[in-house]
Design a protein around this motif. Structure first.
Motif, PDB file in Angstrom:
ATOM      1  N   THR A 174      -8.841  -5.554  -1.986  1.00 38.43           N
ATOM      2  CA  THR A 174      -7.757  -4.678  -2.434  1.00 38.43           C
ATOM      3  C   THR A 174      -6.464  -5.441  -2.682  1.00 38.43           C
ATOM      4  O   THR A 174      -5.565  -4.930  -3.343  1.00 38.43           O
ATOM      5  CB  THR A 174      -7.465  -3.575  -1.391  1.00 38.43           C
ATOM      6  OG1 THR A 174      -6.975  -4.203  -0.197  1.00 38.43           O
ATOM      7  CG2 THR A 174      -8.683  -2.737  -1.111  1.00 38.43           C
ATOM      8  N   VAL A 233       0.827  -1.199   0.000  1.00 34.40           N
ATOM      9  CA  VAL A 233       0.000   0.000   0.000  1.00 34.40           C
ATOM     10  C   VAL A 233       0.869   1.260   0.000  1.00 34.40           C
ATOM     11  O   VAL A 233       0.548   2.235  -0.674  1.00 34.40           O
ATOM     12  CB  VAL A 233      -1.027  -0.018   1.151  1.00 34.40           C
ATOM     13  CG1 VAL A 233      -0.423   0.301   2.488  1.00 34.40           C
ATOM     14  CG2 VAL A 233      -2.180   0.909   0.873  1.00 34.40           C
ATOM     15  N   HIS A 279      -4.510  -6.068  -0.217  1.00 34.36           N
ATOM     16  CA  HIS A 279      -3.642  -5.685   0.900  1.00 34.36           C
ATOM     17  C   HIS A 279      -4.488  -5.341   2.130  1.00 34.36           C
ATOM     18  O   HIS A 279      -4.414  -4.244   2.654  1.00 34.36           O
ATOM     19  CB  HIS A 279      -2.695  -4.546   0.548  1.00 34.36           C
ATOM     20  CG  HIS A 279      -3.331  -3.432  -0.242  1.00 34.36           C
ATOM     21  ND1 HIS A 279      -4.262  -2.564   0.281  1.00 34.36           N
ATOM     22  CD2 HIS A 279      -3.151  -3.072  -1.524  1.00 34.36           C
ATOM     23  CE1 HIS A 279      -4.617  -1.705  -0.643  1.00 34.36           C
ATOM     24  NE2 HIS A 279      -3.959  -1.993  -1.755  1.00 34.36           N
TER      25      HIS A 279
END
Length: 126
Positions: free
Chosen positions: A117, A18, A119
Motif C-alpha cells: 500500500t 492514510v 503505508h
C-alpha cells in the motif's frame, strides 16, 4: 515537539498518508482523533514483546471510550526496539473519529503487513 526514532517517524508519516487518502484531505492528521480497538487473534503465536504490550499497555481500561491524537497513537503503538502492530485496519467512524483496529502482535517494520500500500501496516476499510 515529540522526539521520534527513525521508524516512529516513518510510522507517523504512514499514518498521515492514510488519513490524507482516507479523508480526501478534508482533515489534517494533527486534528484527527483516533479510537484504538484491540483485536484478539486466537491461535496466533505471541512473542515476549507481544506479551509485554498486552500486559502493560493494552489493558482495556487504558482504551475504553478514549480518543487519541496522532502523537499519542505513535507513542502507544510503538513497542520496545521499534516494533509496531503487524496490521492496522482504519475506518472512519460515525462520529468522524478514525477507528484503528489493531493487531496485538508486534513485529519489526520490514515484517509488517500491507507493504504494497505504501503505508504499512495500515489498511483502509470502508
Amino acid at each position: 515537539m515529540q522526539v521520534y526514532t527513525e521508524k516512529q517517524r516513518v510510522f507517523l508519516s504512514n499514518l498521515e498518508k492514510v488519513v490524507f487518502n482516507f479523508t480526501a484531505s478534508r482533515i489534517a492528521c494533527e486534528q484527527t482523533k483516533f479510537r484504538i480497538i484491540l483485536i484478539d487473534e486466537p491461535g496466533k503465536q505471541n512473542t515476549s514483546i507481544d506479551d509485554l504490550m498486552n500486559n502493560v499497555i493494552f489493558r482495556k481500561s487504558n482504551f475504553a471510550g478514549r480518543n487519541f491524537g496522532a502523537e499519542e497513537v505513535v507513542k502507544l503503538l510503538t513497542a520496545p526496539i521499534d516494533k509496531f502492530p503487524l496490521w492496522i485496519k482504519i475506518r472512519l467512524g460515525e462520529d468522524m473519529v478514525c477507528e484503528l483496529s489493531i493487531s496485538k502482535r508486534f513485529r519489526p517494520f520490514r515484517e509488517l503487513l500491507h507493504q504494497e500500500t505504501g503505508h504499512p501496516p495500515f489498511c483502509l476499510c470502508e
